[in-house]
Motif scaffolding. Structure first.
Motif, short mmCIF file in Angstrom:
data_model
loop_
_atom_site.label_atom_id
_atom_site.label_comp_id
_atom_site.label_asym_id
_atom_site.label_seq_id
_atom_site.Cartn_x
_atom_site.Cartn_y
_atom_site.Cartn_z
N GLU A 28 0.84 -1.22 0.00
CA GLU A 28 0.00 0.00 0.00
C GLU A 28 0.86 1.25 0.00
OE1 GLU A 28 -3.99 -1.57 2.32
OE2 GLU A 28 -2.21 -1.09 3.47
N ASN A 29 1.98 1.22 0.75
CA ASN A 29 2.88 2.37 0.75
C ASN A 29 3.44 2.62 -0.64
OD1 ASN A 29 3.78 3.84 3.37
ND2 ASN A 29 3.41 1.75 4.03
N LEU A 30 3.85 1.54 -1.32
CA LEU A 30 4.44 1.70 -2.66
C LEU A 30 3.39 2.17 -3.66
CD1 LEU A 30 6.75 -1.46 -2.79
CD2 LEU A 30 7.44 0.91 -2.48
N VAL A 31 2.18 1.61 -3.58
CA VAL A 31 1.11 2.00 -4.51
C VAL A 31 0.77 3.48 -4.30
CG1 VAL A 31 -1.34 1.66 -5.07
CG2 VAL A 31 0.17 -0.31 -4.79
N PHE A 32 0.73 3.90 -3.05
CA PHE A 32 0.42 5.30 -2.75
C PHE A 32 1.42 6.24 -3.43
CE2 PHE A 32 1.37 8.86 0.28
CZ PHE A 32 0.25 9.62 0.01
N TYR A 33 2.71 5.95 -3.25
CA TYR A 33 3.71 6.84 -3.85
C TYR A 33 3.71 6.72 -5.38
CZ TYR A 33 5.53 8.93 0.31
OH TYR A 33 5.65 9.70 1.44
N ALA A 34 3.40 5.53 -5.89
CA ALA A 34 3.32 5.38 -7.36
C ALA A 34 2.22 6.29 -7.90
CB ALA A 34 3.04 3.93 -7.71
N HIS A 35 1.10 6.37 -7.18
CA HIS A 35 0.00 7.24 -7.62
C HIS A 35 0.36 8.71 -7.48
CE1 HIS A 35 -3.03 3.74 -7.12
NE2 HIS A 35 -2.53 3.79 -8.34
N ILE A 36 1.09 9.04 -6.41
CA ILE A 36 1.52 10.44 -6.22
C ILE A 36 2.33 10.88 -7.45
CG2 ILE A 36 3.12 11.91 -4.89
CD1 ILE A 36 0.81 11.53 -3.15
N TYR A 37 3.17 9.97 -7.94
CA TYR A 37 4.00 10.30 -9.11
C TYR A 37 3.29 10.01 -10.43
CZ TYR A 37 8.02 11.07 -6.07
OH TYR A 37 8.88 11.57 -5.13
N GLU A 38 1.98 9.76 -10.33
CA GLU A 38 1.13 9.53 -11.51
C GLU A 38 1.65 8.39 -12.39
OE1 GLU A 38 1.28 13.43 -13.11
OE2 GLU A 38 -0.26 14.19 -11.75
N MET A 39 2.11 7.33 -11.72
CA MET A 39 2.59 6.16 -12.47
C MET A 39 1.40 5.26 -12.81
SD MET A 39 5.94 6.20 -12.43
CE MET A 39 6.41 4.50 -12.66
N SER A 40 1.47 4.65 -13.99
CA SER A 40 0.45 3.66 -14.31
C SER A 40 1.15 2.30 -14.51
CB SER A 40 -0.30 4.08 -15.57
OG SER A 40 0.63 4.32 -16.59
N GLY A 41 0.39 1.24 -14.47
CA GLY A 41 0.96 -0.10 -14.61
C GLY A 41 2.05 -0.36 -13.59
N THR A 42 1.68 -0.17 -12.31
CA THR A 42 2.69 -0.21 -11.25
C THR A 42 3.03 -1.63 -10.81
OG1 THR A 42 0.93 0.12 -9.68
CG2 THR A 42 2.18 2.05 -10.30
N GLU A 43 2.19 -2.60 -11.18
CA GLU A 43 2.37 -3.96 -10.67
C GLU A 43 3.77 -4.51 -10.94
OE1 GLU A 43 -0.41 -7.31 -11.64
OE2 GLU A 43 -1.82 -5.84 -10.80
N GLU A 44 4.20 -4.36 -12.19
CA GLU A 44 5.49 -4.91 -12.59
C GLU A 44 6.64 -4.26 -11.83
OE1 GLU A 44 6.84 -7.42 -14.56
OE2 GLU A 44 4.78 -8.06 -14.16
N ILE A 45 6.59 -2.92 -11.78
CA ILE A 45 7.69 -2.19 -11.13
C ILE A 45 7.72 -2.50 -9.63
CG2 ILE A 45 6.48 0.04 -10.83
CD1 ILE A 45 9.34 1.21 -11.61
#
Lengths: 246, 307
Positions: B94-111
Motif C-alpha cells: 500500500e505504501n508503494l502504490v500510494f507513492y506510485a499514484h503520487i508520481y502519476e505512475m500507471s501499470g505499477t504492478e510490474e515495477i
C-alpha cells in the motif's frame, strides 16, 4: 485520482487501522454524548411529556439542544482523539516531509490532512446524531406528538456544526503543520467544551432559540470567523516552516 | 551535458545562524557521491535544499539542468530522508502504490514486483510496515524512492540506526542500484567506511563549508600517498634510527619492533626509503604501501579546521 484525494484515502485508512485510537474514541464518545442525551431526556423531556398538554415548542428546543450538542461533541471528540496524535506521528515519522519532497505542494498536504480528519469525523458524528434523532423520536415523540424535527435545528446540526469543524480543521491543521501539533490540539480542547457549554446554557435559559434561523446563522458566522482567521495564517504555509517545525 | 546535481554558491541561514556558507559542488551522472561531515555540519540542510524543502538564501541549485522547484524536476528525484516517511499501519504494498499514484505512475504492478525483489521484501509485501525491522524499513524506503524510476537518488544517512547485517544489505542494494539501474546516487553519511566502500566521489562539509571535494582516488593520492610499512629482517641500529628520523621527507612516524612506519611527503617514493635502508645493509622482509584511508583524510581535514 487527484493528489489530495490520494492523501485523504491513505491517511484515513492509516488512522482507522489504529484500533486503540478507535476504541478510545468510541468509549469517550459514548460516555460524553450518552450522558448529555440521557440527562436531558430524563430531566427535561420525560417530565414535559408527563404533562397533559406537552409544550411542543419546548420539546423541539430540548431536541434541538441535544442534536446540536451531539453533533459538536461527536465531531469534536474525533478531533481530540485522532487528529493531533496522528499529525504528531506523521511529522516525527517524516511522512509530511516526504510528501513535500514529491510533486505535491504544501497546500495539497494541508488540505489533504485537514480532510483526513474531517471526513471520518463528519461521517461518525452525523451518523451518531441521526441515530440519536431517530431513537429519541421513537421512544418519546412519535407516540405523543409525532415525528419531531425543526428545519433550522436540522440545518444547524447537520450542516452548520460540521462546517464549524471543517473550518476549525483547516485552521488547526495549518497551525499543527507549521508549528506544534500540541498547540493545535489545545485549540480544539478549549473550543469543544466552550462552544457546547455556551450553546446549551444559552438555549436552556431561553436566551437563544436553537430552533430559529438566527441560531443557524450564528453557527455559520462562527465557521466564517474561524475561516477568516485562517487566511492570514496561510502565509506561514511553506515547505520550510513545515519541515522546521517537525 | 548537464551534471546530475549542480550547486553553486549556495548560502542558507536559519534563525540567524549561517548553516551553509557559499557551498558549491557538482555531481556527475552515474556518480555515487558521498556527502560527508560531522553532525551539524550542514548535510541535512543541503539535502533539504536539493529536495526543495528549503529555499537557499542565495546561489543556484540545478537538478539535471532544471530548477528544483518545478514539479517535473521533482519527478526525476527519488529520496530517503532521515526519517523513512512510511505509513506504519499500511502494508508495504500500500505504501508503494500510494507513492506510485503520487508520481502519476500507471501499470505499477510490474515495477513494484521488481523493486520488492531488489529490496528483498517480496515475502513481506503484504505485512504492515509497523511489523518491519529498521533495516527492512530502510530497504522499503529505498524501493519507494525508486518507484517512479527517478534519475537521481538522494539518500540521507540510509543506514543510520540499522544493525551491521542490515547495513551490509543496504550497501549492497545501493551498489546494485547504481550498477544495474544506472542511477546517480547522492549519499549523505557520517559512516566513513560505508562511503569508502561504495562512493567514487565525495565532498566533506564542516561548519557549512566544503573542505574537501573530488574523486576519492585522487583525493587519496593528494593526501601524500598514505603510509608505508617496512618490515626489516633484523633490528636496525639506534644510529640509523636517529638518521632516519632526521630525514624529513621520509616522515618516519613509528618504530615497532621490526616494523618501521613512514608517512612520506609528496615526491618521495617507497623505493627511496628501501634504497636508503639497503644502502645501510638492512634487509627488507616486506614493504606495504597503505593509501590514505578516508578516515585519515577526514581526521586530518577536521584537525586542520580546528587548529
Amino acid at each position: 485520482m487527484s493528489s489530495i484525494s490520494l492523501i485523504i484515502n491513505t491517511g484515513i485508512k492509516n488512522n482507522l487501522r489504529s484500533k486503540i485510537t478507535l476504541i478510545i474514541y468510541i468509549i469517550v464518545l459514548l460516555i460524553c454524548a450518552s450522558a448529555m442525551v440521557i440527562s436531558i431526556s430524563f430531566l427535561l423531556i420525560k417530565p414535559e411529556l408527563g404533562n397533559k398538554q406537552p409544550d411542543k415548542l419546548m420539546l423541539e428546543r430540548y431536541l434541538g439542544v441535544i442534536l446540536h450538542s451531539t453533533s459538536l461533541i461527536t465531531i469534536g471528540i474525533y478531533f481530540n482523539s485522532v487528529a493531533f496524535q496522528s499529525l504528531t506521528r506523521e511529522k516525527s515519522r517524516g511522512i509530511i516531509a516526504s510528501l513535500l519532497a514529491t510533486p505535491l505542494t504544501a497546500k495539497d498536504v494541508w488540505l489533504g490532512k485537514s480532510l483526513v480528519i474531517f471526513i471520518p469525523a463528519l461521517i461518525f458524528g452525523e451518523t451518531f446524531t441521526f441515530i440519536v434523532l431517530i431513537i429519541l423520536n421513537c421512544i418519546y415523540f412519535i407516540p405523543r406528538t409525532g415525528f419531531l424535527i425543526n428545519p433550522w435545528i436540522a440545518l444547524s446540526s447537520f450542516l452548520a456544526a460540521p462546517l464549524i469543524y471543517f473550518c476549525l480543521s483547516l485552521m488547526t491543521h495549518l497551525i499543527g503543520l507549521t508549528g506544534k501539533p500540541a498547540s493545535a490540539g489545545a485549540i480544539v480542547n478549549i473550543f469543544l467544551p466552550v462552544i457546547v457549554t455556551l450553546s446549551i446554557n444559552l438555549a436552556m435559559h431561553n436566551i437563544l432559540d436553537v430552533n430559529s434561523w438566527p441560531f443557524t446563522v450564528a453557527n455559520l458566522g462562527i465557521a466564517a470567523i474561524i475561516f477568516i482567521i485562517t487566511i492570514p495564517l496561510l502565509r506561514r504555509l511553506t515547505n520550510e516552516n513545515i519541515v522546521l517545525s517537525g | 551535458m548537464n551534471p546530475a546535481i549542480n550547486i553553486k554558491n549556495v548560502r542558507k541561514t536559519l534563525n540567524s545562524r549561517e548553516i551553509l556558507k557559499d557551498i558549491s559542488f557538482t555531481v556527475e551522472k552515474g556518480d555515487i557521491f558521498g556527502y560527508l561531515g560531522p553532525n551539524g555540519a550542514g548535510k541535512t540542510t543541503t539535502i533539504r535544499i536539493l529536495l526543495g524543502l528549503f529555499q537557499a538564501n542565495s546561489g543556484s541549485v540545478e537538478i539535471l539542468g532544471q530548477d528544483i522547484n518545478m514539479s517535473q524536476t521533482r519527478k526525476k528525484i527519488g529520496f530517503v530522508l532521515d526519517a523513512d516517511g512510511l505509513y506504519d499501519n499500511m502494508t508495504a504494498l500500500e505504501n508503494l502504490v500510494f507513492y506510485a499514484h503520487i508520481y502519476e505512475m500507471s501499470g505499477t504492478e510490474e515495477i513494484i514486483k521488481k523493486l520488492t525483489s531488489i529490496a528483498g521484501l517480496e515475502n513481506r509485501i503484504s505485512d504492515r510496515v509497523s511489523t518491519y525491522s529498521k533495516g527492512m524499513r530502510q530497504r522499503l524506503a529505498l524501493a519507494r524512492a525508486m518507484i517512479h524510476n527517478p534519475d537521481i537518488l538522494i539518500l540521507d544517512e540510509p543506514t543510520s540506526g540499522v544493525d551491521p547485517s542490515g547495513q551490509i544489505e543496504i550497501r549492497q542494494l545501493l551498489i546494485n542500484i547504481a550498477q544495474n539501474e544506472k542511477k546517480t546516487i547522492f549519499l549523505s553519511s557520517h559512516n566513513l567506511d560505508e562511503v569508502q566502500r561504495i562512493c567514487n566521489r565525495i565532498a566533506l562539509i564542516d561548519r557549512g563549508e566544503i573542505k574537501l571535494y573530488g574523486e576519492l582516488e585522487e583525493l587519496r593520492r593528494g593526501m601524500g600517498g598514505g603510509t608505508v610499512l617496512i618490515r626489516t629482517a633484523h633490528n636496525i641500529p639506534e644510529s640509523l634510527h636517529y638518521e632516519l628520523r632526521n630525514i624529513v621527507s621520509f616522515g618516519l612516524k613509528e618504530k615497532k619492533g621490526l616494523d618501521l612506519i613512514f608517512s612520506p611527503s609528496e615526491g618521495t617514493g617507497v623505493s627511496d626509503i628501501i634504497s636508503f635502508l639497503a644502502s645501510h645493509g638492512i634487509k627488507i622482509e616486506e614493504a606495504i604501501k597503505k593509501e590514505a584511508s578516508l578516515e585519515e583524510m577526514y581526521a586530518s581535514i577536521l584537525k586542520e579546521v580546528e587548529t
